[in-house]
Design a protein around this motif. Structure first.
Motif, PDB file in Angstrom:
ATOM      1  N   GLY A 394       1.591  -6.695 -15.313  1.00 55.14           N
ATOM      2  CA  GLY A 394       0.719  -7.233 -14.365  1.00 55.14           C
ATOM      3  C   GLY A 394       0.705  -6.844 -12.851  1.00 55.14           C
ATOM      4  O   GLY A 394       0.259  -7.184 -11.985  1.00 55.14           O
ATOM      5  N   TRP A 395       1.600  -5.970 -12.571  1.00 53.73           N
ATOM      6  CA  TRP A 395       2.002  -5.468 -11.217  1.00 53.73           C
ATOM      7  C   TRP A 395       0.701  -4.289 -10.972  1.00 53.73           C
ATOM      8  O   TRP A 395       0.353  -3.757 -11.725  1.00 53.73           O
ATOM      9  CB  TRP A 395       3.037  -4.719 -11.119  1.00 53.73           C
ATOM     10  CG  TRP A 395       4.293  -5.675 -11.103  1.00 53.73           C
ATOM     11  CD1 TRP A 395       5.051  -5.942 -12.180  1.00 53.73           C
ATOM     12  CD2 TRP A 395       4.943  -6.250  -9.727  1.00 53.73           C
ATOM     13  NE1 TRP A 395       6.183  -6.818 -11.762  1.00 53.73           N
ATOM     14  CE2 TRP A 395       6.038  -6.892 -10.490  1.00 53.73           C
ATOM     15  CE3 TRP A 395       4.501  -6.415  -8.591  1.00 53.73           C
ATOM     16  CZ2 TRP A 395       6.904  -7.962  -9.400  1.00 53.73           C
ATOM     17  CZ3 TRP A 395       5.369  -7.130  -7.792  1.00 53.73           C
ATOM     18  CH2 TRP A 395       6.174  -8.129  -8.230  1.00 53.73           C
ATOM     19  N   PHE A 396       0.137  -4.609  -9.487  1.00 51.25           N
ATOM     20  CA  PHE A 396      -0.880  -3.722  -9.301  1.00 51.25           C
ATOM     21  C   PHE A 396      -0.337  -2.838  -8.257  1.00 51.25           C
ATOM     22  O   PHE A 396       0.266  -2.957  -7.230  1.00 51.25           O
ATOM     23  CB  PHE A 396      -1.929  -4.591  -8.298  1.00 51.25           C
ATOM     24  CG  PHE A 396      -2.642  -3.753  -7.512  1.00 51.25           C
ATOM     25  CD1 PHE A 396      -3.656  -2.737  -8.189  1.00 51.25           C
ATOM     26  CD2 PHE A 396      -2.688  -3.867  -6.166  1.00 51.25           C
ATOM     27  CE1 PHE A 396      -4.446  -2.150  -7.406  1.00 51.25           C
ATOM     28  CE2 PHE A 396      -3.887  -3.300  -5.257  1.00 51.25           C
ATOM     29  CZ  PHE A 396      -4.441  -2.097  -5.812  1.00 51.25           C
ATOM     30  N   SER A 397      -0.558  -1.395  -8.465  1.00 52.35           N
ATOM     31  CA  SER A 397      -0.097  -0.313  -7.634  1.00 52.35           C
ATOM     32  C   SER A 397      -0.952  -0.104  -6.610  1.00 52.35           C
ATOM     33  O   SER A 397      -2.100   0.362  -6.693  1.00 52.35           O
ATOM     34  CB  SER A 397       0.333   1.063  -8.404  1.00 52.35           C
ATOM     35  OG  SER A 397       0.496   1.893  -7.703  1.00 52.35           O
ATOM     36  N   SER A 398      -0.624  -0.362  -5.156  1.00 53.21           N
ATOM     37  CA  SER A 398      -1.869  -0.618  -4.231  1.00 53.21           C
ATOM     38  C   SER A 398      -2.096   0.708  -3.706  1.00 53.21           C
ATOM     39  O   SER A 398      -3.349   0.907  -2.878  1.00 53.21           O
ATOM     40  CB  SER A 398      -1.016  -1.384  -3.063  1.00 53.21           C
ATOM     41  OG  SER A 398       0.002  -0.793  -2.427  1.00 53.21           O
ATOM     42  N   GLY A 399      -1.349   1.849  -3.679  1.00 54.61           N
ATOM     43  CA  GLY A 399      -1.442   3.040  -2.887  1.00 54.61           C
ATOM     44  C   GLY A 399      -1.056   2.928  -1.516  1.00 54.61           C
ATOM     45  O   GLY A 399      -1.125   3.988  -0.896  1.00 54.61           O
ATOM     46  N   ASP A 400      -0.376   1.776  -1.110  1.00 54.86           N
ATOM     47  CA  ASP A 400       0.328   1.594   0.246  1.00 54.86           C
ATOM     48  C   ASP A 400       1.750   2.028   0.226  1.00 54.86           C
ATOM     49  O   ASP A 400       2.495   1.836  -0.865  1.00 54.86           O
ATOM     50  CB  ASP A 400      -0.187   0.138   0.706  1.00 54.86           C
ATOM     51  CG  ASP A 400      -1.579  -0.164   0.837  1.00 54.86           C
ATOM     52  OD1 ASP A 400      -2.180   0.956   1.301  1.00 54.86           O
ATOM     53  OD2 ASP A 400      -1.931  -1.402   0.816  1.00 54.86           O
ATOM     54  N   ALA A 401       2.115   2.111   1.335  1.00 54.70           N
ATOM     55  CA  ALA A 401       3.783   2.537   1.558  1.00 54.70           C
ATOM     56  C   ALA A 401       4.223   1.166   2.254  1.00 54.70           C
ATOM     57  O   ALA A 401       3.514   0.686   3.040  1.00 54.70           O
ATOM     58  CB  ALA A 401       3.757   3.646   2.362  1.00 54.70           C
ATOM     59  N   GLY A 402       5.452   0.774   2.171  1.00 53.80           N
ATOM     60  CA  GLY A 402       5.987  -0.415   2.682  1.00 53.80           C
ATOM     61  C   GLY A 402       7.412  -0.518   2.441  1.00 53.80           C
ATOM     62  O   GLY A 402       8.112   0.324   1.885  1.00 53.80           O
ATOM     63  N   ARG A 413       3.346  -0.418   5.750  1.00 50.65           N
ATOM     64  CA  ARG A 413       3.710   0.876   6.577  1.00 50.65           C
ATOM     65  C   ARG A 413       2.462   1.933   6.839  1.00 50.65           C
ATOM     66  O   ARG A 413       2.486   2.802   7.505  1.00 50.65           O
ATOM     67  CB  ARG A 413       4.865   1.585   5.981  1.00 50.65           C
ATOM     68  CG  ARG A 413       6.178   0.971   6.258  1.00 50.65           C
ATOM     69  CD  ARG A 413       6.553   0.911   7.704  1.00 50.65           C
ATOM     70  NE  ARG A 413       7.927   0.398   8.072  1.00 50.65           N
ATOM     71  CZ  ARG A 413       8.361   0.599   9.381  1.00 50.65           C
ATOM     72  NH1 ARG A 413       7.661   0.658  10.343  1.00 50.65           N
ATOM     73  NH2 ARG A 413       9.777   0.148   9.347  1.00 50.65           N
ATOM     74  N   GLY A 414       1.472   1.785   5.676  1.00 52.63           N
ATOM     75  CA  GLY A 414       0.310   2.518   5.788  1.00 52.63           C
ATOM     76  C   GLY A 414      -0.055   2.997   4.426  1.00 52.63           C
ATOM     77  O   GLY A 414       0.698   2.722   3.490  1.00 52.63           O
ATOM     78  N   ARG A 415      -0.967   3.768   4.131  1.00 44.75           N
ATOM     79  CA  ARG A 415      -1.364   4.525   3.042  1.00 44.75           C
ATOM     80  C   ARG A 415      -0.290   5.286   2.354  1.00 44.75           C
ATOM     81  O   ARG A 415       0.271   6.047   3.375  1.00 44.75           O
ATOM     82  CB  ARG A 415      -2.747   4.843   3.077  1.00 44.75           C
ATOM     83  CG  ARG A 415      -3.917   3.998   3.276  1.00 44.75           C
ATOM     84  CD  ARG A 415      -4.287   2.948   2.214  1.00 44.75           C
ATOM     85  NE  ARG A 415      -4.592   3.647   0.862  1.00 44.75           N
ATOM     86  CZ  ARG A 415      -4.692   3.026  -0.340  1.00 44.75           C
ATOM     87  NH1 ARG A 415      -4.199   1.600  -0.300  1.00 44.75           N
ATOM     88  NH2 ARG A 415      -4.945   3.583  -1.305  1.00 44.75           N
ATOM     89  N   MET A 416      -0.121   5.442   1.228  1.00 47.34           N
ATOM     90  CA  MET A 416       0.942   6.400   0.945  1.00 47.34           C
ATOM     91  C   MET A 416       0.464   7.898   1.192  1.00 47.34           C
ATOM     92  O   MET A 416       1.524   8.654   1.472  1.00 47.34           O
ATOM     93  CB  MET A 416       0.937   6.439  -0.590  1.00 47.34           C
ATOM     94  CG  MET A 416       1.907   5.078  -1.210  1.00 47.34           C
ATOM     95  SD  MET A 416       3.556   5.142  -0.636  1.00 47.34           S
ATOM     96  CE  MET A 416       4.159   6.835  -1.443  1.00 47.34           C
ATOM     97  N   GLY A 417      -0.843   8.074   1.332  1.00 50.86           N
ATOM     98  CA  GLY A 417      -1.313   9.288   1.989  1.00 50.86           C
ATOM     99  C   GLY A 417      -1.155   9.568   3.241  1.00 50.86           C
ATOM    100  O   GLY A 417      -0.890  10.603   3.961  1.00 50.86           O
ATOM    101  N   ASP A 418      -0.961   8.406   4.054  1.00 50.26           N
ATOM    102  CA  ASP A 418      -0.599   8.445   5.430  1.00 50.26           C
ATOM    103  C   ASP A 418       0.907   8.396   5.835  1.00 50.26           C
ATOM    104  O   ASP A 418       1.495   8.726   6.894  1.00 50.26           O
ATOM    105  CB  ASP A 418      -1.025   7.326   6.278  1.00 50.26           C
ATOM    106  CG  ASP A 418      -2.729   7.330   6.293  1.00 50.26           C
ATOM    107  OD1 ASP A 418      -3.362   8.646   6.188  1.00 50.26           O
ATOM    108  OD2 ASP A 418      -3.224   6.298   6.430  1.00 50.26           O
ATOM    109  N   THR A 419       1.953   8.241   4.747  1.00 54.21           N
ATOM    110  CA  THR A 419       3.335   8.217   4.935  1.00 54.21           C
ATOM    111  C   THR A 419       3.710   9.585   4.757  1.00 54.21           C
ATOM    112  O   THR A 419       3.272  10.562   4.185  1.00 54.21           O
ATOM    113  CB  THR A 419       4.021   7.458   3.711  1.00 54.21           C
ATOM    114  OG1 THR A 419       3.389   6.215   3.878  1.00 54.21           O
ATOM    115  CG2 THR A 419       5.463   7.529   4.061  1.00 54.21           C
TER     116      THR A 419
END
Length: 525
Positions: A394-402, A413-419
């Motif tokens: 049930g975990w959703f992988s958001s594509g965000d960094a943090g 912290r931003g999108r993983m692509g922006d990290t």
């Protein structure tokens, strides 16, 4: 609970309480329930049924709400479309969803809705049978399908309709696509109702005397989730067809508005134009910083100038907006951060290593994953994309960094692509931006990552404080005094403003444009 069960409950509990103020019209909860019943029967007479799609291409207003709620009563799904969309975007959504009905407003801001629709190839619209015009009835022909007035729906006699199920999808939002067509995020009735109740309780919308300003567009989850937070808790919303800072101030003062949410640029305009005492009724305001405004300075300004408590928020289409918020009793520096605690007791966040999947400890930057009752059902007709982001548990992988804070909050912290991966480490662009924002000559900063040959480097763009001319080398030395060497930007580029793009959830900086400029600057030395 379904949306119509919620509406019936509110009409029984608060029949004469205002639910929506739309221009000169005030609609009580019982009147809203009645109008939704008429609209649902009108849609059913057009052949809209369980599982069918209706495209809602409307500005904020009562028809936007009654059509979504009326379709939900039938078990149909509303495809909610940004009024700024043009031919290619409209064509993509209508053809992919095969909507039977399209609702639009031909008199909104001079936008040529019918001309845009007519430009879509007819073979892409073979499924579209009816176009509903939502200003007062007008004798206008539709380029495709049969044109009806909104009043023809409200005039329908309510019929007995088989009840929808709370697990039925009822609303579909388009994500922001970049390299391919945007994904269509489907939410079920139970998730929307539950999240409305949860976010309203957590953010104060359920409190006695609470009044919501609905200035955010309902076509995005930011505005839609805010409206549902007020509605689900039996509190009124005052609609703005589109945001205007002067009109927003007049509405806040006239209707004694207590809560609203906004983007950073909206808040700056409101604070700039507010007269003494005009914001006195406000209790708390949630915000998201999309345009590079110094969030901490904005939170401090709102508190000092107007006594407003600003709270950083977090959300996304797949989780709904207002998924998390910073506690109102935190210091300014903490309330300014995007993230916080999930508003639902059933919500949870964790941070994992982007390559190994290992769950990371607080303070370590990684991939943000979320759980909770507000989570989406699936991407429309895209099981592979759904499978990519939802784990079996049930975990959703958001594509965000943090990262997680020591007290259990999470920090976006931003999108993983922006990290950035600098010196072999994951680095948050926001960390570097924060250091530059602390420099007295800098008003706002954006940092992107590019390659210098095979070496990843950071490049910073800064908007100077008015009257200041910051020296790029001095700013790099400032960074070197506060950051590890590998985090210091390779170059700093002063700009008058950041290029932005406006979407349904607000105005955002175009990071890709900045990357292109940064790459050119690196190549030219």
């Amino acid at each position: 609970m379904t949306l119509h069960e919620l509406l019936a409950e509110l009409a029984a509990t608060h029949p004469d309480r205002p639910a929506i103020v739309d221009g000169d019209r005030t609609v009580t909860f019982s009147a809203l329930r009645d109008e939704v019943d008429h609209v649902a029967s009108g849609l059913a007479a057009l052949g809209l049924a369980h599982g069918d799609r209706i495209a809602v291409w409307l500005p904020n207003g009562l028809p936007m709400i009654t059509l979504v709620l009326g379709a939900a009563k039938l078990g149909a799904i509303s495809v909610i479309i940004n009024t700024r969309y043009q031919k290619a975007e409209l064509e993509g959504l209508l053809s992919r969803t095969r909507a039977k009905v399209l609702a639009l407003a031909t008199d909104f801001r001079g936008i040529p809705f019918l001309d845009i629709l007519e430009a879509v190839p007819a073979e892409k619209l073979s499924h579209l049978k009816y176009v509903v015009n939502c200003p007062p009835a007008a004798d206008i022909g539709a380029p495709v399908g049969q044109m009806l007035s909104y009043e023809s729906l409200t005039a329908a006699t309510p019929d007995k309709i088989a009840p929808a199920n709370e697990q039925d999808p009822c609303a579909m939002f388009a994500t922001s696509g970049t390299t391919r067509a945007p994904k269509l995020v489907m939410h079920c009735q139970r998730a929307i109702v539950r999240h409305g109740k949860d976010n309203g309780q957590a953010l104060g919308y359920a409190s006695e005397g609470a009044v919501m300003l609905q200035a955010l567009p309902l076509c995005g989850v930011f505005g839609f989730s805010q409206f549902m937070g007020a509605l689900a808790n039996g509190r009124p919303s005052v609609f703005m067809e589109a945001f205007d800072s002067g009109e927003a101030l007049r509405i806040i003062e006239r209707h004694r508005v207590t809560h609203f949410n906004a983007t950073d640029d909206m808040l700056v305009r409101i604070l700039d134009e507010a007269k003494p005492g005009q914001l006195a009724s406000l209790r708390e305001v949630g915000f998201a910083s999309f345009t590079g405004t110094n969030a901490e300075a904005l939170v401090a300004r709102a508190q000092e100038e107007a006594g407003i408590v600003l709270r950083g928020l977090f959300g996304m289409s797949e989780l709904q907006a207002l998924y998390a918020a910073q506690p109102a009793d935190l210091p300014v520096s903490e309330r300014a951060k995007p993230g916080g605690f999930p508003v639902s007791a059933g919500g949870a966040a964790r941070v994992t290593h982007p390559e190994t999947g290992e769950v990371l400890a607080p303070g370590e930057i990684g991939a943000l994953e979320f759980k909770g009752p507000s989570r989406f059902v699936a991407y429309y007709e895209d099981p592979e994309a759904t499978k990519e982001v939802l784990s079996e548990d049930g975990w959703f992988s958001s594509g965000d960094a943090g990262e997680l804070e020591a007290d259990g909050r999470f920090l976006f912290r931003g999108r993983m692509g922006d990290t950035l991966r600098l010196g072999g480490f994951l680095v948050s662009a926001r960390e570097i931006e924060g250091v530059l924002d602390d420099h007295p000559d800098v008003a706002s900063t954006q940092v992107v990552g590019v390659n210098d040959g095979a070496v990843p480097v950071a490049v910073a763009f800064v908007i100077p404080v008015e009257g200041k001319t910051p020296d790029a080398d001095a700013l790099r030395r400032h960074c070197a005094d506060h950051l590890a060497k590998y985090k210091v930007p390779r170059t700093v580029i002063p700009v008058a403003e950041f290029e932005t793009v406006t979407g349904p959830n607000g105005t955002k900086v175009q990071k890709q444009k900045l990357r292109e400029i940064a790459e050119q600057a690196i190549r030219s030395g």
